[in-house]
Design an enzyme around this catalytic site. Structure first.
Site, PDB file in Angstrom:
ATOM      1  N   GLN A  55     -31.739  -9.391 -18.512  1.00 17.73           N
ATOM      2  CA  GLN A  55     -31.538  -8.315 -17.545  1.00 17.73           C
ATOM      3  C   GLN A  55     -30.158  -7.701 -17.691  1.00 17.73           C
ATOM      4  O   GLN A  55     -30.003  -6.480 -17.599  1.00 17.73           O
ATOM      5  CB  GLN A  55     -31.750  -8.844 -16.118  1.00 17.73           C
TER       6      GLN A  55
ATOM      7  N   HIS B 273     -37.738 -12.706 -11.762  1.00 18.47           N
ATOM      8  CA  HIS B 273     -37.953 -13.372 -13.051  1.00 18.47           C
ATOM      9  C   HIS B 273     -38.993 -14.475 -12.883  1.00 18.47           C
ATOM     10  O   HIS B 273     -38.793 -15.418 -12.110  1.00 18.47           O
ATOM     11  CB  HIS B 273     -36.632 -13.974 -13.559  1.00 18.47           C
TER      12      HIS B 273
ATOM     13  N   CYS C 291     -38.455 -12.092 -20.573  1.00 18.75           N
ATOM     14  CA  CYS C 291     -37.265 -12.928 -20.694  1.00 18.75           C
ATOM     15  C   CYS C 291     -37.231 -13.525 -22.103  1.00 18.75           C
ATOM     16  O   CYS C 291     -38.201 -14.144 -22.540  1.00 18.75           O
ATOM     17  CB  CYS C 291     -37.329 -14.031 -19.644  1.00 18.75           C
ATOM     18  N   GLU C 292     -36.131 -13.323 -22.789  1.00 16.52           N
ATOM     19  CA  GLU C 292     -36.057 -13.824 -24.164  1.00 16.52           C
ATOM     20  C   GLU C 292     -35.874 -15.338 -24.228  1.00 16.52           C
ATOM     21  O   GLU C 292     -36.062 -15.923 -25.277  1.00 16.52           O
ATOM     22  CB  GLU C 292     -34.947 -13.112 -24.942  1.00 16.52           C
ATOM     23  N   HIS C 293     -35.530 -15.961 -23.115  1.00 15.73           N
ATOM     24  CA  HIS C 293     -35.354 -17.419 -23.118  1.00 15.73           C
ATOM     25  C   HIS C 293     -36.666 -18.173 -22.985  1.00 15.73           C
ATOM     26  O   HIS C 293     -36.806 -19.277 -23.502  1.00 15.73           O
ATOM     27  CB  HIS C 293     -34.413 -17.848 -21.995  1.00 15.73           C
ATOM     28  N   HIS C 294     -37.631 -17.595 -22.231  1.00 10.82           N
ATOM     29  CA  HIS C 294     -38.890 -18.301 -21.970  1.00 10.82           C
ATOM     30  C   HIS C 294     -40.132 -17.501 -22.367  1.00 10.82           C
ATOM     31  O   HIS C 294     -41.246 -18.008 -22.263  1.00 10.82           O
ATOM     32  CB  HIS C 294     -38.992 -18.659 -20.481  1.00 10.82           C
TER      33      HIS C 294
ATOM     34  N   CYS D 131     -39.626 -16.778 -14.837  1.00 12.97           N
ATOM     35  CA  CYS D 131     -39.113 -18.077 -15.273  1.00 12.97           C
ATOM     36  C   CYS D 131     -38.465 -18.820 -14.102  1.00 12.97           C
ATOM     37  O   CYS D 131     -38.322 -20.045 -14.158  1.00 12.97           O
ATOM     38  CB  CYS D 131     -38.138 -17.928 -16.452  1.00 12.97           C
TER      39      CYS D 131
END
Length: 187
Positions: free
Chosen positions: A118, A146, A76-79, A148
């Site tokens: 995703q 996920h 996940c590019e956010h976390h 996250c």
């Protein structure tokens, strides 16, 4: 290309910022191991999913081609924590143009090996297939858990996210899309 030394330094600094002692016995080689792991996990940054379709054949087959339950792992590019699951990739050949079945799985793998969303992963696989083969229709479905959402935040282990992309024939024909979904689901 990943700068291994910079990545090691960043991990060292992160451990220090978290209040850990990066010099203690158990953590001495951690920056090196983590940097090496990220080099492997982000190997797709240097590749294009479309380039995986190297084996293209002319075959008298213009019916559905579906490879389902392709396992993948991504970040996940956010976390920067993993998400993982399966992808289902289908296409309707045009002019008898087909590809090796493993190439569909390779395209998923390359798209997954980078900081990712995703939704984008699903679209990248569909676009790669569309650009490489120019099929009558493309359908990609990705189901993933996920971390996250599992390890932090809402903490809901087992919750799955489903994304789809339908192009061409499968976008224009909802009955055919439903039949395809039935095949994917095993109904």
């Amino acid at each position: 290309m990943i700068d291994q030394k910079k990545a090691e330094e960043a991990v060292y600094q992160l451990l220090s910022a978290l209040g850990e002692n990066p010099e203690r016995e158990g953590l001495l080689d951690t920056p090196k191991r983590v940097a090496k792991m990220y080099t492997e996990m982000f190997a797709g940054l240097n590749e294009d999913p479309k380039d995986q379709f190297t084996a293209v054949f002319s075959e008298e087959h213009e019916e559905l081609v579906l490879v389902k339950d392709i396992p993948f792992y991504s970040m996940c590019e956010h976390h920067l924590v993993p998400f993982y699951g399966v992808a289902h990739v289908a296409y309707l050949p045009s002019d008898g143009k087909v590809t090796g079945l493993s190439k569909l799985a390779r395209a998923v793998e390359v798209a997954a090996k980078r900081p990712q969303l995703q939704e984008r992963l699903t679209a990248q696989v569909a676009t790669a297939l569309e650009e490489a083969l120019n099929p009558k229709g493309v359908f990609v479905m990705v189901e993933a858990e996920h971390m996250c959402m599992t390890m932090r935040g809402i903490k809901k282990p087992g919750a799955k996210t489903v994304t789809t992309v339908a192009r061409g024939y499968y976008k224009e024909n909802p009955d055919e899309r439903r039949e395809l979904l039935s095949l994917i689901r095993g109904n």
